[in-house]
Design a protein around this motif. Structure first.
Motif, PDB file in Angstrom:
ATOM      1  N   MET A   1      -2.812  -0.536  -3.575  1.00 10.72           N
ATOM      2  CA  MET A   1      -1.517  -0.852  -4.159  1.00 10.72           C
ATOM      3  C   MET A   1      -0.412  -0.193  -3.347  1.00 10.72           C
ATOM      4  O   MET A   1      -0.480   1.003  -3.033  1.00 10.72           O
ATOM      5  N   GLY A   2       0.599  -0.984  -2.996  1.00 14.97           N
ATOM      6  CA  GLY A   2       1.822  -0.431  -2.430  1.00 14.97           C
ATOM      7  C   GLY A   2       2.886  -0.391  -3.511  1.00 14.97           C
ATOM      8  O   GLY A   2       2.756  -1.051  -4.543  1.00 14.97           O
ATOM      9  N   ILE A   3       3.921   0.397  -3.300  1.00 19.96           N
ATOM     10  CA  ILE A   3       4.975   0.533  -4.311  1.00 19.96           C
ATOM     11  C   ILE A   3       6.344   0.398  -3.657  1.00 19.96           C
ATOM     12  O   ILE A   3       6.630   1.058  -2.655  1.00 19.96           O
ATOM     13  N   VAL A   4       7.171  -0.477  -4.244  1.00 21.89           N
ATOM     14  CA  VAL A   4       8.603  -0.518  -3.930  1.00 21.89           C
ATOM     15  C   VAL A   4       9.307  -0.052  -5.205  1.00 21.89           C
ATOM     16  O   VAL A   4       9.465  -0.830  -6.147  1.00 21.89           O
ATOM     17  N   PRO A   5       9.703   1.220  -5.262  1.00 16.51           N
ATOM     18  CA  PRO A   5      10.260   1.765  -6.506  1.00 16.51           C
ATOM     19  C   PRO A   5      11.660   1.243  -6.789  1.00 16.51           C
ATOM     20  O   PRO A   5      12.573   1.415  -5.992  1.00 16.51           O
TER      21      PRO A   5
ATOM     22  N   LEU B   1       5.464   7.813 -10.322  1.00 12.94           N
ATOM     23  CA  LEU B   1       4.338   7.858  -9.391  1.00 12.94           C
ATOM     24  C   LEU B   1       4.831   7.960  -7.955  1.00 12.94           C
ATOM     25  O   LEU B   1       4.264   8.707  -7.151  1.00 12.94           O
ATOM     26  N   SER B   2       5.893   7.249  -7.626  1.00 14.44           N
ATOM     27  CA  SER B   2       6.449   7.327  -6.268  1.00 14.44           C
ATOM     28  C   SER B   2       6.916   8.740  -5.954  1.00 14.44           C
ATOM     29  O   SER B   2       6.719   9.238  -4.835  1.00 14.44           O
ATOM     30  N   ARG B   3       7.533   9.399  -6.911  1.00  9.56           N
ATOM     31  CA  ARG B   3       7.986  10.773  -6.698  1.00  9.56           C
ATOM     32  C   ARG B   3       6.809  11.700  -6.435  1.00  9.56           C
ATOM     33  O   ARG B   3       6.882  12.597  -5.582  1.00  9.56           O
ATOM     34  N   ASN B   4       5.732  11.506  -7.171  1.00 11.65           N
ATOM     35  CA  ASN B   4       4.573  12.384  -7.008  1.00 11.65           C
ATOM     36  C   ASN B   4       3.782  12.103  -5.743  1.00 11.65           C
ATOM     37  O   ASN B   4       3.022  12.965  -5.291  1.00 11.65           O
ATOM     38  N   LEU B   5       3.945  10.916  -5.160  1.00  8.89           N
ATOM     39  CA  LEU B   5       3.252  10.570  -3.926  1.00  8.89           C
ATOM     40  C   LEU B   5       4.171  10.593  -2.712  1.00  8.89           C
ATOM     41  O   LEU B   5       3.766  10.186  -1.617  1.00  8.89           O
TER      42      LEU B   5
ATOM     43  N   THR C   1      -0.756   6.235 -14.976  1.00  9.35           N
ATOM     44  CA  THR C   1      -0.914   6.902 -13.686  1.00  9.35           C
ATOM     45  C   THR C   1      -0.281   8.279 -13.646  1.00  9.35           C
ATOM     46  O   THR C   1      -0.648   9.105 -12.814  1.00  9.35           O
ATOM     47  N   VAL C   2       0.683   8.539 -14.535  1.00  9.90           N
ATOM     48  CA  VAL C   2       1.417   9.809 -14.473  1.00  9.90           C
ATOM     49  C   VAL C   2       1.205  10.627 -15.743  1.00  9.90           C
ATOM     50  O   VAL C   2       0.474  11.616 -15.731  1.00  9.90           O
ATOM     51  N   MET C   3       1.838  10.237 -16.860  1.00  6.62           N
ATOM     52  CA  MET C   3       1.762  11.020 -18.084  1.00  6.62           C
ATOM     53  C   MET C   3       1.788  10.137 -19.312  1.00  6.62           C
ATOM     54  O   MET C   3       2.453   9.100 -19.334  1.00  6.62           O
ATOM     55  N   THR C   4       1.076  10.575 -20.335  1.00  7.82           N
ATOM     56  CA  THR C   4       1.130   9.942 -21.644  1.00  7.82           C
ATOM     57  C   THR C   4       1.321  11.040 -22.682  1.00  7.82           C
ATOM     58  O   THR C   4       0.714  12.111 -22.570  1.00  7.82           O
TER      59      THR C   4
ATOM     60  N   ALA D   1      -9.979   6.271  -9.125  1.00 13.58           N
ATOM     61  CA  ALA D   1     -10.132   4.877  -9.549  1.00 13.58           C
ATOM     62  C   ALA D   1      -9.150   3.928  -8.875  1.00 13.58           C
ATOM     63  O   ALA D   1      -9.320   2.709  -8.944  1.00 13.58           O
ATOM     64  N   LEU D   2      -8.121   4.460  -8.218  1.00 11.43           N
ATOM     65  CA  LEU D   2      -7.066   3.604  -7.669  1.00 11.43           C
ATOM     66  C   LEU D   2      -6.732   4.028  -6.243  1.00 11.43           C
ATOM     67  O   LEU D   2      -6.619   5.221  -5.948  1.00 11.43           O
ATOM     68  N   THR D   3      -6.573   3.028  -5.365  1.00 11.61           N
ATOM     69  CA  THR D   3      -6.148   3.283  -3.991  1.00 11.61           C
ATOM     70  C   THR D   3      -4.670   2.939  -3.858  1.00 11.61           C
ATOM     71  O   THR D   3      -4.244   1.837  -4.206  1.00 11.61           O
ATOM     72  N   VAL D   4      -3.885   3.889  -3.345  1.00  5.88           N
ATOM     73  CA  VAL D   4      -2.441   3.699  -3.195  1.00  5.88           C
ATOM     74  C   VAL D   4      -2.060   3.943  -1.742  1.00  5.88           C
ATOM     75  O   VAL D   4      -2.576   4.864  -1.100  1.00  5.88           O
ATOM     76  N   ARG D   5      -1.160   3.121  -1.227  1.00  6.35           N
ATOM     77  CA  ARG D   5      -0.643   3.315   0.127  1.00  6.35           C
ATOM     78  C   ARG D   5       0.458   4.378   0.101  1.00  6.35           C
ATOM     79  O   ARG D   5       1.472   4.221  -0.590  1.00  6.35           O
ATOM     80  N   VAL D   6       0.257   5.446   0.871  1.00  4.47           N
ATOM     81  CA  VAL D   6       1.234   6.531   0.960  1.00  4.47           C
ATOM     82  C   VAL D   6       1.640   6.696   2.419  1.00  4.47           C
ATOM     83  O   VAL D   6       0.951   6.218   3.323  1.00  4.47           O
TER      84      VAL D   6
END
Length: 364
Positions: free
Chosen positions: A134-138, A145-149, A188-191, A343-348
């Protein structure tokens, strides 16, 4: 003599790949060399889609001009040697899970979530357990999640390039249930349950669009005064705590807006959840909570306590607000959370990309 000719030819090929790689990316340069070595025209119709990568762009249309973002993504993909992206808009009925399933059916190489935390969570939910990154455009207010990565927040073009050529990183995700036999939600972050969720539910949307994350501060100031709730918290089916609290929050990572580290020891890929219990009884004790958070001592701070676990169950004698990654999902007297390791692959960003971002040297 022929041996030296072959060696010289190899050196020339490697030098060409090196210099082209510095300009357009080594992988794309090598692809070009392979195409020319076969005697084919890299821009010809037969090779238009042959061997090219393709991305899917899942866009929340309430966060951006979809046509402009799609045009930008297509231009960057073309520049990077990728096929035109598959662009799918989210809807009120499908916040991204169905769109991601469609993208996976199309066989894309990466799914890019373009939106806020809700869009990222929906795409993550569909990709969890798969090998597709997964890529992210915040584009949201929190972009947690973008901030943490350390994904760039304010340069859409750079975020798109990270999504295409960034480094794959496996991270944990959390699952949450608001009833023992209820649906399972991915975060992905907090609940959380209690104060933090009540703040999210009571934040004015118009104010959020004008002030950003400061709108949460305004809502929080109206929720500080209130009575604690009696809860039972069970960690890993073993250790149980009974207390009167204002909030219980489980986190996969801990950075919030403004650089605040709510869970300073949380690691996004350690296979553990960090569970924060906040228990101030009055306005004065909230000052102690604030001091603990700002001093990064929430693990054993004033009216705060953090424990690490793989699973936690919170049971309350009354219905309390619940939030997933900052989005309110209603009220419940029950909240169970569990971690899904890696469980999840993220592009950083890669090391080189980080250097270019810091130097603001990336061409747009």
């Amino acid at each position: 003599m022929m041996t030296w000719f072959v060696v010289a030819g190899i050196i020339v090929v490697l030098l060409v790949a090196f210099f082209l790689g510095r300009r357009t990316g080594t992988r794309r340069a090598l692809s070009r060399i392979r195409q020319y070595s076969r005697g084919s025209d890299p821009d010809g119709p037969e090779s238009e889609n042959s061997g090219r990568y393709r991305a899917a762009l899942i866009v929340n249309p309430t966060k951006t001009d979809v046509s402009r973002l799609a045009s930008t993504a297509e231009a960057i993909c073309r520049f990077e040697g990728w096929s035109a992206p598959l662009v799918i808009e989210t809807t009120p009925e499908d916040s991204g899970e169905g769109a991601t399933a469609r993208a996976l059916d199309e066989g894309v190489d990466v799914v890019i979530a373009a939106g806020g935390d809700g869009t990222v969570r929906a795409v993550s939910s569909a990709l969890a357990g798969s090998s597709t990154p997964m890529g992210i455009v915040p584009l949201g207010t929190g972009n947690l999640l973008s901030r943490n990565l350390d994904i760039v927040l304010d340069k859409t073009e750079w975020a798109l390039r990270i999504a295409l050529w960034g480094r794959n990183r496996r991270i944990d995700v959390g699952t949450a249930k608001t009833a023992e036999d209820g649906d399972t939600h991915v975060f992905t972050v907090m609940t959380g349950l209690g104060f933090d969720a009540a703040v999210m539910a009571d934040t004015n949307s118009d104010l959020k669009s004008r002030l950003g994350w400061l709108a949460y501060v305004e809502a929080g100031s109206r929720k500080l005064v209130g009575r604690p709730s009696h809860v039972k918290v069970t960690f890993d089916d073993d250790y149980r705590v009974s207390a009167r609290v204002r909030s219980v929050l489980g986190g996969n990572c801990g950075k919030l807006q403004g650089g605040i580290q709510l869970l300073p020891q949380a690691v996004i890929d350690d296979g553990m959840l960090d569970v924060l219990i906040v228990s101030p009884k009055n306005l004065g004790q909230w000052v102690g909570v604030l001091a603990s958070v700002l001093g990064r001592k929430t693990s054993k701070g004033l009216h705060t306590d953090i424990r690490k676990c793989q699973k936690v169950v919170i049971e309350s004698g009354e219905e309390l607000d619940v939030q997933l990654d900052g989005d309110p999902i209603g009220q419940s007297g029950y909240l169970a959370m569990e971690v899904m390791p890696a469980a999840l692959t993220v592009r950083v960003p890669t090391v080189e990309q980080r250097k270019q971002i810091r130097a603001e040297a990336w061409p747009v």
